[in-house]
Scaffold this motif. Structure first.
Motif, PDB file in Angstrom:
ATOM      1  N   PHE A 123      54.168  18.833   5.268  1.00  0.00           N
ATOM      2  CA  PHE A 123      54.254  20.005   6.143  1.00  0.00           C
ATOM      3  C   PHE A 123      52.915  20.752   6.177  1.00  0.00           C
ATOM      4  CE2 PHE A 123      54.744  24.626   6.303  1.00  0.00           C
ATOM      5  CZ  PHE A 123      55.250  24.776   7.582  1.00  0.00           C
ATOM      6  N   LEU A 124      52.344  21.011   5.016  1.00  0.00           N
ATOM      7  CA  LEU A 124      51.062  21.732   4.964  1.00  0.00           C
ATOM      8  C   LEU A 124      49.932  20.910   5.580  1.00  0.00           C
ATOM      9  CD1 LEU A 124      51.327  23.384   1.439  1.00  0.00           C
ATOM     10  CD2 LEU A 124      51.533  24.507   3.681  1.00  0.00           C
ATOM     11  N   GLY A 125      49.939  19.607   5.365  1.00  0.00           N
ATOM     12  CA  GLY A 125      48.930  18.749   5.994  1.00  0.00           C
ATOM     13  C   GLY A 125      48.996  18.839   7.510  1.00  0.00           C
ATOM     14  N   CYS A 126      50.213  18.807   8.048  1.00  0.00           N
ATOM     15  CA  CYS A 126      50.390  18.950   9.503  1.00  0.00           C
ATOM     16  C   CYS A 126      49.916  20.321   9.966  1.00  0.00           C
ATOM     17  CB  CYS A 126      51.861  18.768   9.885  1.00  0.00           C
ATOM     18  SG  CYS A 126      52.468  17.085   9.768  1.00  0.00           S
ATOM     19  N   LYS A 127      50.312  21.343   9.242  1.00  0.00           N
ATOM     20  CA  LYS A 127      49.964  22.717   9.621  1.00  0.00           C
ATOM     21  C   LYS A 127      48.451  22.898   9.748  1.00  0.00           C
ATOM     22  CE  LYS A 127      50.135  27.406   7.764  1.00  0.00           C
ATOM     23  NZ  LYS A 127      50.627  28.265   6.685  1.00  0.00           N
ATOM     24  N   TYR A 128      47.712  22.444   8.749  1.00  0.00           N
ATOM     25  CA  TYR A 128      46.264  22.657   8.767  1.00  0.00           C
ATOM     26  C   TYR A 128      45.552  21.706   9.726  1.00  0.00           C
ATOM     27  CZ  TYR A 128      47.114  26.013   5.153  1.00  0.00           C
ATOM     28  OH  TYR A 128      47.574  27.104   4.469  1.00  0.00           O
ATOM     29  N   ALA A 129      46.067  20.490   9.889  1.00  0.00           N
ATOM     30  CA  ALA A 129      45.479  19.575  10.873  1.00  0.00           C
ATOM     31  C   ALA A 129      45.665  20.129  12.283  1.00  0.00           C
ATOM     32  CB  ALA A 129      46.109  18.191  10.749  1.00  0.00           C
ATOM     33  N   ILE A 130      46.864  20.618  12.573  1.00  0.00           N
ATOM     34  CA  ILE A 130      47.146  21.185  13.901  1.00  0.00           C
ATOM     35  C   ILE A 130      46.274  22.401  14.161  1.00  0.00           C
ATOM     36  CG2 ILE A 130      48.902  22.421  15.229  1.00  0.00           C
ATOM     37  CD1 ILE A 130      50.941  20.469  13.832  1.00  0.00           C
ATOM     38  N   THR A 131      46.126  23.259  13.171  1.00  0.00           N
ATOM     39  CA  THR A 131      45.277  24.447  13.325  1.00  0.00           C
ATOM     40  C   THR A 131      43.866  24.048  13.740  1.00  0.00           C
ATOM     41  OG1 THR A 131      46.579  25.675  11.705  1.00  0.00           O
ATOM     42  CG2 THR A 131      44.348  26.475  12.136  1.00  0.00           C
ATOM     43  N   GLN A 132      43.314  23.033  13.090  1.00  0.00           N
ATOM     44  CA  GLN A 132      41.966  22.564  13.424  1.00  0.00           C
ATOM     45  C   GLN A 132      41.934  21.912  14.796  1.00  0.00           C
ATOM     46  OE1 GLN A 132      38.975  23.039  11.980  1.00  0.00           O
ATOM     47  NE2 GLN A 132      38.141  21.982  13.751  1.00  0.00           N
ATOM     48  N   MET A 133      42.922  21.076  15.074  1.00  0.00           N
ATOM     49  CA  MET A 133      42.941  20.364  16.360  1.00  0.00           C
ATOM     50  C   MET A 133      43.058  21.320  17.537  1.00  0.00           C
ATOM     51  SD  MET A 133      45.285  17.085  15.417  1.00  0.00           S
ATOM     52  CE  MET A 133      44.791  15.904  14.191  1.00  0.00           C
ATOM     53  N   LEU A 134      43.822  22.394  17.373  1.00  0.00           N
ATOM     54  CA  LEU A 134      43.981  23.360  18.465  1.00  0.00           C
ATOM     55  C   LEU A 134      42.684  24.128  18.745  1.00  0.00           C
ATOM     56  CD1 LEU A 134      47.539  24.770  17.724  1.00  0.00           C
ATOM     57  CD2 LEU A 134      46.858  23.236  19.587  1.00  0.00           C
ATOM     58  N   LYS A 135      41.816  24.242  17.754  1.00  0.00           N
ATOM     59  CA  LYS A 135      40.529  24.923  17.929  1.00  0.00           C
ATOM     60  C   LYS A 135      39.525  24.059  18.679  1.00  0.00           C
ATOM     61  CE  LYS A 135      40.757  27.571  13.626  1.00  0.00           C
ATOM     62  NZ  LYS A 135      40.155  27.725  12.293  1.00  0.00           N
ATOM     63  N   GLN A 136      39.717  22.768  18.648  1.00  0.00           N
ATOM     64  CA  GLN A 136      38.764  21.828  19.224  1.00  0.00           C
ATOM     65  C   GLN A 136      38.891  21.757  20.737  1.00  0.00           C
ATOM     66  OE1 GLN A 136      38.972  18.768  15.469  1.00  0.00           O
ATOM     67  NE2 GLN A 136      39.904  18.116  17.346  1.00  0.00           N
ATOM     68  N   ASP A 137      37.766  21.814  21.414  1.00  0.00           N
ATOM     69  CA  ASP A 137      37.750  21.565  22.851  1.00  0.00           C
ATOM     70  C   ASP A 137      37.793  20.059  23.070  1.00  0.00           C
ATOM     71  OD1 ASP A 137      37.568  24.246  23.570  1.00  0.00           O
ATOM     72  OD2 ASP A 137      35.377  24.237  23.368  1.00  0.00           O
ATOM     73  N   LEU A 138      38.449  19.669  24.125  1.00  0.00           N
ATOM     74  CA  LEU A 138      38.451  18.252  24.462  1.00  0.00           C
ATOM     75  C   LEU A 138      37.066  17.846  24.956  1.00  0.00           C
ATOM     76  CD1 LEU A 138      41.860  17.843  26.302  1.00  0.00           C
ATOM     77  CD2 LEU A 138      41.238  16.970  24.060  1.00  0.00           C
ATOM     78  N   LEU A 139      36.591  16.736  24.471  1.00  0.00           N
ATOM     79  CA  LEU A 139      35.307  16.224  24.924  1.00  0.00           C
ATOM     80  C   LEU A 139      35.470  15.618  26.317  1.00  0.00           C
ATOM     81  CD1 LEU A 139      34.147  14.509  21.629  1.00  0.00           C
ATOM     82  CD2 LEU A 139      33.352  16.687  22.562  1.00  0.00           C
ATOM     83  N   PRO A 140      34.432  15.634  27.113  1.00  0.00           N
ATOM     84  CA  PRO A 140      34.527  15.048  28.454  1.00  0.00           C
ATOM     85  C   PRO A 140      35.022  13.601  28.389  1.00  0.00           C
ATOM     86  CG  PRO A 140      32.444  16.205  28.190  1.00  0.00           C
ATOM     87  CD  PRO A 140      33.109  16.188  26.838  1.00  0.00           C
ATOM     88  N   GLY A 141      35.993  13.298  29.220  1.00  0.00           N
ATOM     89  CA  GLY A 141      36.539  11.952  29.269  1.00  0.00           C
ATOM     90  C   GLY A 141      37.682  11.699  28.293  1.00  0.00           C
ATOM     91  N   LEU A 142      37.927  12.634  27.386  1.00  0.00           N
ATOM     92  CA  LEU A 142      39.021  12.458  26.426  1.00  0.00           C
ATOM     93  C   LEU A 142      40.234  13.270  26.852  1.00  0.00           C
ATOM     94  CD1 LEU A 142      37.176  12.590  22.985  1.00  0.00           C
ATOM     95  CD2 LEU A 142      37.868  10.589  24.284  1.00  0.00           C
ATOM     96  N   THR A 143      41.397  12.730  26.561  1.00  0.00           N
ATOM     97  CA  THR A 143      42.628  13.444  26.908  1.00  0.00           C
ATOM     98  C   THR A 143      43.435  13.850  25.682  1.00  0.00           C
ATOM     99  OG1 THR A 143      43.809  11.356  27.130  1.00  0.00           O
ATOM    100  CG2 THR A 143      42.852  12.290  29.141  1.00  0.00           C
ATOM    101  N   ASP A 144      43.052  13.368  24.513  1.00  0.00           N
ATOM    102  CA  ASP A 144      43.821  13.640  23.298  1.00  0.00           C
ATOM    103  C   ASP A 144      43.020  14.466  22.302  1.00  0.00           C
ATOM    104  OD1 ASP A 144      46.201  12.019  23.919  1.00  0.00           O
ATOM    105  OD2 ASP A 144      44.771  10.366  23.897  1.00  0.00           O
TER     106      ASP A 144
END
Length: 147
Positions: A9-30
């Motif tokens: 649960f904590l691993g998901c929580k902190y991974a999601i927090t970081q992923m939501l901060k990231q802008d998508l790079l050009p050409g990427l959808t994920d």
């Protein structure tokens, strides 16, 4: 429960927090991929392992919930459910000829698996080849759960 369920649960929580901060790079959808480790015991029960089975069942359900909640943000969340592998954790089964014979008989591919088998599945789930996959609990078990 602390390690197997709360840790995931904590691993998901902190991974999601970081992923939501990231802008998508050009050409990427994920934004990213989370791969949790459940167990075949998240799918089927095994003798005398109620706490382990419950904790791994929690991982499987948490994976589905995270996948559902964060799919709109293009965050993938999947789980791998390894079967019986030749590791230190199964040393007691490997050292008991009767238990080992029972486990080997329960696998259509025969014998216990290797950690490399699970690693290959993880690499696939973390790749662009899995871009249309989320919320899956993938058994990597030599067919143990189909018997």
């Amino acid at each position: 429960m602390e390690i197997n369920a709360k840790g995931v649960f904590l691993g998901c929580k902190y991974a999601i927090t970081q992923m939501l901060k990231q802008d998508l790079l050009p050409g990427l959808t994920d934004r990213g991929w989370i791969i949790n480790t459940a167990s075949v015991q998240s799918i089927v029960a095994y003798h005398n392992t109620p706490a382990y089975t419950a904790s791994k069942g929690a991982v499987a359900q948490l994976t589905k919930q995270v996948a559902l909640d964060y799919a709109p943000h293009r965050i993938h969340c999947n789980a791998i459910s390894p079967g019986f592998l030749r590791t230190v954790m199964t040393q007691n089964l490997q050292n008991d000829p009767a238990s080992l014979a029972e486990i080997e008989k329960a696998h259509p591919f025969g014998g216990m698996g290797r950690t490399e088998d699970v690693a290959k599945a993880a690499v696939f789930l973390a790749s662009d080849d899995a871009s249309w996959i989320t919320g899956v609990n993938l058994p990597v078990d030599g067919g143990y759960t189909i018997v």
